[in-house]
Design a protein around this motif. Structure first.
Motif, mmCIF file in Angstrom:
data_model
loop_
_atom_site.group_PDB
_atom_site.id
_atom_site.type_symbol
_atom_site.label_atom_id
_atom_site.label_comp_id
_atom_site.label_asym_id
_atom_site.label_seq_id
_atom_site.Cartn_x
_atom_site.Cartn_y
_atom_site.Cartn_z
ATOM 1 N N GLU A 155 0.818 -1.206 0.000
ATOM 2 C CA GLU A 155 0.000 0.000 0.000
ATOM 3 C C GLU A 155 0.858 1.265 0.000
ATOM 4 O O GLU A 155 1.814 1.369 0.754
ATOM 5 N N THR A 156 0.491 2.201 -0.840
ATOM 6 C CA THR A 156 1.168 3.482 -0.876
ATOM 7 C C THR A 156 0.414 4.453 0.033
ATOM 8 O O THR A 156 -0.802 4.573 -0.076
ATOM 9 N N THR A 157 1.156 5.099 0.923
ATOM 10 C CA THR A 157 0.498 6.074 1.789
ATOM 11 C C THR A 157 0.513 7.433 1.116
ATOM 12 O O THR A 157 1.553 7.900 0.649
ATOM 13 N N ILE A 158 -0.653 8.031 1.057
ATOM 14 C CA ILE A 158 -0.756 9.373 0.475
ATOM 15 C C ILE A 158 -1.353 10.302 1.519
ATOM 16 O O ILE A 158 -2.423 10.020 2.082
ATOM 17 N N PHE A 205 -10.102 3.774 -2.068
ATOM 18 C CA PHE A 205 -8.653 4.010 -2.058
ATOM 19 C C PHE A 205 -7.917 2.686 -1.912
ATOM 20 O O PHE A 205 -6.922 2.434 -2.573
ATOM 21 N N LEU A 234 -4.040 2.134 -2.120
ATOM 22 C CA LEU A 234 -3.618 3.385 -1.492
ATOM 23 C C LEU A 234 -4.101 3.450 -0.040
ATOM 24 O O LEU A 234 -5.191 2.980 0.284
ATOM 25 N N VAL A 244 -4.871 6.442 2.079
ATOM 26 C CA VAL A 244 -4.965 7.901 2.045
ATOM 27 C C VAL A 244 -5.274 8.432 3.443
ATOM 28 O O VAL A 244 -6.255 8.028 4.069
ATOM 29 N N ALA A 283 -0.159 5.549 -8.607
ATOM 30 C CA ALA A 283 -0.884 5.950 -7.408
ATOM 31 C C ALA A 283 -1.756 7.145 -7.702
ATOM 32 O O ALA A 283 -2.900 7.235 -7.245
ATOM 33 N N LEU A 327 -5.674 7.344 -7.273
ATOM 34 C CA LEU A 327 -6.286 8.354 -6.414
ATOM 35 C C LEU A 327 -7.417 9.056 -7.153
ATOM 36 O O LEU A 327 -8.526 9.221 -6.640
#
Ligand SMILES: Nc1ncnc2c1ncn2[C@@H]1O[C@H](COP(=O)(O)OP(=O)(O)OP(=O)(O)O)[C@@H](O)[C@H]1O
Ligand SMILES: Nc1ncnc2c1ncn2[C@@H]1O[C@H](COP(=O)(O)OP(=O)(O)OP(=O)(O)O)[C@@H](O)[C@H]1O
Ligand SMILES: [Mg+2]
Ligand SMILES: [Mg+2]
Lengths: 322, 258, 298, 258, 298
Positions: free
Chosen positions: A4-7, A31, A36, A38, A213, A217
């Motif tokens: 998971e990419t943290t935004i 998300f 993601l 978020v 990402a 988003l």
């Protein structure tokens, strides 16, 4: 979901109903589906969203495209990029009491207008005056914090206020006024200042390092927008879930107001939600460059990127008030 | 003595310069964006260039701050004296004052603005309301901790409470009064600027607000430097007065015979 | 100076300066009572932490008397002085000074504390002028005269105690003995009707001390203020006082009260005469007895 | 004694109640809009109703404030001791500190946010940076004005500077340290709340900001009351400690023998 | 207690406790010098405001000597003590204490200030234990022993000076004389090698004073610390000291330096003997001469 990419995403202001799409997307796992994580933080102004992103504290945010234009003029490498234009109508407006005797914009001459420093409405007043052939120097401006404008207007300390209609309308409601019956609104959009305003923006760093990402988003937010346009009550549930201090009645009206006045337009119906028209954007940039006396006019492509938008078909927004 | 004094001052000045150099280096080395923390050199250049523009705003802020400060000091001394002398006042007023000063003044400014209009009056009131508390506290504590032996000298003469306050309590409290002035003047600036950012067409606070909405962070910092400079300038003035008034209390430094 | 201030003072006082004074204690009936302690006791603190400082004490000092108070350390001498000046209220009993129950403003009081407390932010001169700033009738003229007449007055007093030129110094620039002399000046400057002296000469060498005895005696003989003097020096008590009260150990009581009948003015030479030595001797025995009372802390 | 003490306290409490009654009457009589200055009764009702909602925010603000305060006190004592003892430190650090505290901390919060993200850390840092200055000033002044006679007692024993600081300087300074704590704790709350209004999703500051942008003025005031209440509660705690530690300095009140 | 601490102390000291001591001053050559002032002068302040406190003074005190310093008020006696303890640096000349130039840590010093300055936030007991908290070898044991052995030590000393039970009081709860006695305890508690006493008995009555004389004499005879005693009481000087230095008026110099040869232990009765009275008389004349030097402020 280890990948998971943290935004980090900042809102334009404290929790408001008009942000419901973000909360809805989060609550419904949109998300997550995009891989993601978020994190949504409240903001300190739709202009400050840009600074927050430029300083590196946030990756994305809901903020004002005009602030991007300002910064892109001097720091093209640092300025964020609008990737999903949510409000395609300008909320910039002048509001006055019907009893004030101001019937046309010509009547602003010789009057005192209350404005919050640096907000687009205040800053664009000279362009507004010029485009409409008013004598700008005859209009006096009194600076004050945004939340003082309506009380001062009601009290009669100022003759009119330079506002965002979506904010001011509900401030008047909250001040137990009837904004439709007793107040007159002059929207900048109707007087030659056809600007875009708030939308989802991301940092250039994120675009460069993780374009997937960004696309995810945008996709998630778009799904949220479309869902909330159908069912505002579900949107409000998500908003309440995020911040239990909000006034649901007012915020729901604000959400609907945003669709009515700022999102749903002929242009949106034509090109779908989230997109912009390049020529209109270029014009808007011209207005901002003039109004802020910027040294350089950035190209529309520096400001808005269509690259991450879902296909047109997925951006068909049908708004039904409920 | 004078030579060593000058050396001392030079050394201090060098350290202060060092502080700015360190800051500059820090910004350069971390590649800090000037949107967040501009380099001091940048700030000084901005300050120099914009100075003619800033000047009337500086005067405005200085004036409102000073008026608020003077009123705040007056109020602080009176309240402090009352609290320091009367047990009832101590028990009543202290909690109220602590409560009041735990409140961010930003929340109070709008009330001032709605009552008195935007401009100088709210700025003065905010400066006043933010700066008087340290003075109250120090005056009250100074009075409450005055050695009874000193007061006895006057009491034995049948002096009134006011006589004692005037001749023993207040002079004894002077070192701590001056200490609180240093705090109060800083906070007075903060108060005035705060109010200016909320509602005013002039003043450093207004400039900083405009600059910040223009993303002109170096100008914001130039404003901050002006504020810091004004604070330091007033601190220096108070220090000079303090040196004369409270020499007796810092006599320690005189005792070294050379 | 002291002489110059005299005329004003005499006008205010009932007594003639040159009455042929015998040295005998003034009979209580004939002269108004200046200080009266009736069964006055003092206990500091409360409950467990109570410290009895003075047992029930009755003491009556007539207007114009010169009384010396002697006794072992910690017996309550200073406490009696503080009672008389109104700095301490009696725990039981009554203290009447100058006919009124609260002492502070009843009489013009001059007090020399045992520990010479000068206000550290004032020069010696200004410290000494303090009573003039507070006490009427000087108070109302203070602003006008503080740079002229009053300052001269202070400096004349300083000169008399051997501190000429030290007026502009600060208290911490003086030695222990010098401070004590300045302290005495402060007690005298406003020509008090009642003088409370707590070991005013403790830190002084014998000679300075004897000089000051004579000055004080002279002053008293002219002004006839009521004087209550605490001292550890029996010779001093016998030289100066017209009556000596001996106190027992803590918590003190007055165990002996005897007149001193030597004629005035007394001289240092007289202190070596047999009568004088005999009085001293007698007082010594009293004190030896007084000390034998057990003195323990709470 | 205890009876009179209770009477005293009752009297003070009555005066405090009177204050709120006067406010209430003022609002009623002037027909004040609750959008400007709500009646205290209204505020208390709001506070009562919204308390379950407010509670987590109260805890958040209390926690950040206390951490900032404790760190601020630590920093303040150390800096104050250095400044009070060393002439060079005095000349160098004082101007920098006065300058720093003349700067409105709102301008510094964004820097903290950038470095540490939004939320608790900036709040702690802001509380710290706003509250340590009064402590520095009072500790430094207390040390500089310590009677040399007291220090001589230790010096004659060949004590080190640290011994003297520890055994004479700091105890002598205690009354003024506690005085500055009263100021510092109030300002620590202001700092934490300030930071929360700018950058946080939780805390009283955030609540107040939300409430104020909704023109829910009674809720804003409920937040203010909570802050005031917290400030007073901590003040009371410090007062109790103070009473034990600095009894020697306020011995005056003991001397009345009855 | 004092006796109990003795053994440890004696081990640290070079001298035998019971050496048949004659009372004569120890010849400087035979015994190491403890305190040495060579042409030391002290001027306070600078420029116009300079106050000469002590003229060029040379004074040499051997290890284990008991020297009394007498002289008129303000002549610089306290200043000499402050020089010896390192509290004041000489303006000119050199001061060597215990073989080192900076006095402070050179010798274990016990000092009784003229004005008994107790730290007001500590009880008397804790005030008295202060030297134990600071000075080695006690310092390292302080945390361990302060509630037991050290406190007993303090209380034993307090009892000896007649302050039994006052240990838990605060300084302001004591009378002037009581404070002075506590002050003396603080100077003695850490069994100092050098004792600097500035009028330690000034505020005490004759009998308490004489008792303390005997205690001090006994202490000195066993411990043989170097003692420098400032006093105004010539009898006291002659009773206690093995050498008396007389100083002239401000700024002082030493004008006479004579041994006191009466055998030890001396008794109060001895002070009335002709030899003793004659010594007193001789000192008196010196001081009269010394005082005649003009003493004016700057
Ligand atoms: N403020 C106080 N609190 C508690 N006890 C006190 C206080 N002041 C004095 N005392 C006690 O009262 C007693 C009498 O004190 P006072 O000062 O009158 O003695 P004194 O006769 O003057 O002794 P000295 O000759 O030593 O000065 C002493 O035992 C002392 O401990
Ligand atoms: N800190 C100071 N600053 C200026 N002058 C001082 C200071 N301390 C002492 N003096 C002066 O130095 C001289 C000697 O003082 P010192 O205290 O040594 O006298 P002393 O012999 O102890 O007198 P006493 O018997 O009265 O205690 C005095 O004239 C005094 O005024
Ligand atoms: Mg006494
Ligand atoms: Mg002396």
């Amino acid at each position: 979901s280890a990948q998971e990419t943290t935004i980090k995403l900042t809102l334009g202001w404290k929790t408001q109903g008009s942000d419901a799409a973000f909360f809805y997307a989060k609550d419904n796992g949109y998300f997550k589906e995009e891989g993601l994580n978020v994190v949504i933080d409240q903001g300190e102004g739709s202009g400050a969203t840009v600074t927050r992103i430029m300083s590196g504290a946030y990756d994305a945010g809901f903020g004002d495209v005009n602030a991007i234009i300002q910064n892109a003029s001097t720091k093209p490498q640092d300025a964020p990029v609008m990737v999903y234009q949510i409000w395609n109508q300008p909320p910039f407006a002048i509001v006055t009491k019907k009893t004030s005797g101001i019937n046309t914009i010509k009547d602003f001459e010789g009057r005192t207008l209350g404005g919050a420093q640096g907000t687009p409405t205040t800053r664009l007043l000279p362009v507004f005056a010029q485009k409409n052939k008013l004598e700008g120097e005859k209009i006096k401006i009194s600076n004050m914090a945004p939340n003082l404008q309506e009380p001062m207007l009601i009290k009669g300390d100022i003759d009119a206020a330079l506002v965002f209609n979506i904010t001011s309308y509900f401030n008047l409601v909250l001040n137990r006024q009837d904004p439709d019956k007793d107040y007159k609104w002059f929207s900048f959009g109707d007087y030659g200042l056809d600007l875009y305003s708030n939308g989802l923006m991301v940092s250039r760093k994120l675009i460069a390092s993780n374009p997937k990402a960004v696309a995810g988003l945008v996709r998630a937010v778009n799904k949220g927008m479309i869902a909330v346009a159908k069912d505002q009550n579900a949107g409000m549930k998500a908003a309440l879930n995020y911040d239990n201090l909000i006034n649901v009645d007012v915020e729901k009206r604000r959400l609907q107001y945003s669709f009515d006045k700022l999102i749903v337009s002929a242009e949106m119906k034509e090109i779908g939600v989230g997109d912009v028209k390049d020529d209109r954007m270029t014009r808007a940039i011209g207005i901002i460059v003039e109004g802020y006396q910027l040294a350089r006019a950035p190209a529309a492509s520096e400001i808005f990127s269509r690259e991450f938008l879902p296909p047109r078909a997925e951006r068909e927004l049908k708004y039904t008030a409920n | 003595m004078t030579a060593s004094d000058i050396r001392q001052k030079a050394w201090s000045a060098a350290l202060i310069v060092l502080f700015f150099v360190a800051w500059e280096l820090f910004c350069v080395m971390t590649g800090m964006s000037d949107l967040v923390l501009p380099r001091p050199s940048e700030v000084f250049v901005t300050l120099y260039q914009k100075f003619p523009l800033l000047w009337p705003h500086i005067l405005q802020t200085l004036a409102t701050t000073m008026i608020g400060f003077v009123l705040g000091v007056g109020l602080g001394v009176v309240l402090g004296a009352v609290i320091g002398v009367s047990k009832t006042a101590y028990d009543t007023a202290y909690p109220l004052l602590v409560g009041f000063s735990s409140i961010p003044k930003v929340a109070v400014v709008p009330i001032f603005v709605l009552w008195f209009g935007s401009g100088s009056v709210p700025a003065v009131l905010t400066a006043l309301s933010i700066c008087f508390f340290p003075i109250v506290v120090n005056i009250a504590t100074g009075l409450a901790t005055t050695e009874p032996e000193l007061e006895d000298v006057l009491k034995a003469l049948g002096a009134s409470k006011l006589d004692i306050l005037w001749n023993v309590g207040l002079p004894r409290t002077m070192p701590f009064f001056f200490a609180s002035l240093k705090v109060a003047i800083s906070y007075a600036f903060v108060g005035a600027v705060l109010s200016e950012t909320v509602a005013s067409n002039r003043g450093i606070g207004n400039v900083m607000m405009t600059a910040s909405s223009n993303f002109n962070v170096p100008l914001v910092f130039a404003g901050l430097f002006v504020l810091a400079g004004l604070g330091v300038a007033l601190y220096v003035i108070f220090s000079l007065i303090e040196g004369r008034v409270t020499g007796w209390a810092t006599r320690k430094n005189d005792l070294i015979a050379t | 100076m002291l002489a110059s201030g005299l005329h004003a003072l005499l006008a205010m006082m009932r007594m003639q300066p040159d009455s042929e004074f015998s040295g005998a204690p003034v009979p209580a009936a004939a002269v108004p009572v200046a200080i009266e302690l009736s069964d006055a006791s003092v206990t500091f603190g409360r409950g467990d932490r109570a410290v009895p400082a003075l047992s029930k004490t009755t003491l009556r000092i007539a207007d114009g008397e010169f009384v010396a108070l002697v006794g072992p350390s910690g017996c309550g001498k200073s406490t009696i002085l503080r009672l008389a000046s109104g700095l301490v209220q009696p725990t039981t009993g009554v203290v009447i000074v100058g006919g009124r129950e609260v002492a502070a403003r009843a009489l013009r009081v001059g007090m020399a504390f045992q520990n010479p407390t000068m206000l550290p932010w004032m020069t010696i001169e200004r410290n000494i002028m303090l009573p003039l700033k507070i006490v009427e009738p000087f108070r109302s003229q203070f602003r006008k005269l503080r740079k002229t007449e009053f300052r001269d007055k202070a400096n004349a007093l300083l000169e008399q105690v051997g501190l000429k030129g030290f007026g502009s110094r600060y208290p911490w620039q003086l030695s222990g003995g010098m401070l004590q002399r300045a302290n005495l000046c402060r007690a005298l400057i406003h020509e008090p009707r009642m003088l409370l002296l707590d070991e005013p000469f403790g830190a002084l060498d014998q000679f300075t001390r004897e000089e000051l005895w004579s000055i004080l005696q002279e002053l008293w003989m002219t002004h006839r203020a009521t004087v209550l003097l605490v001292t550890h020096d029996l010779r001093e008590a016998a030289f100066l006082a017209s009556r000596i009260c001996v106190m027992s150990a803590r918590p003190g009581r007055i165990v002996d009260d005897s007149p001193v009948t030597f004629s005035r003015p007394r001289t240092v030479a007289m202190t070596f005469e047999p009568d004088f030595v005999a009085l001293n001797q007698k007082l010594r025995t009293f004190i030896v007895d007084a000390r034998s009372a057990p003195a323990e802390g709470a």
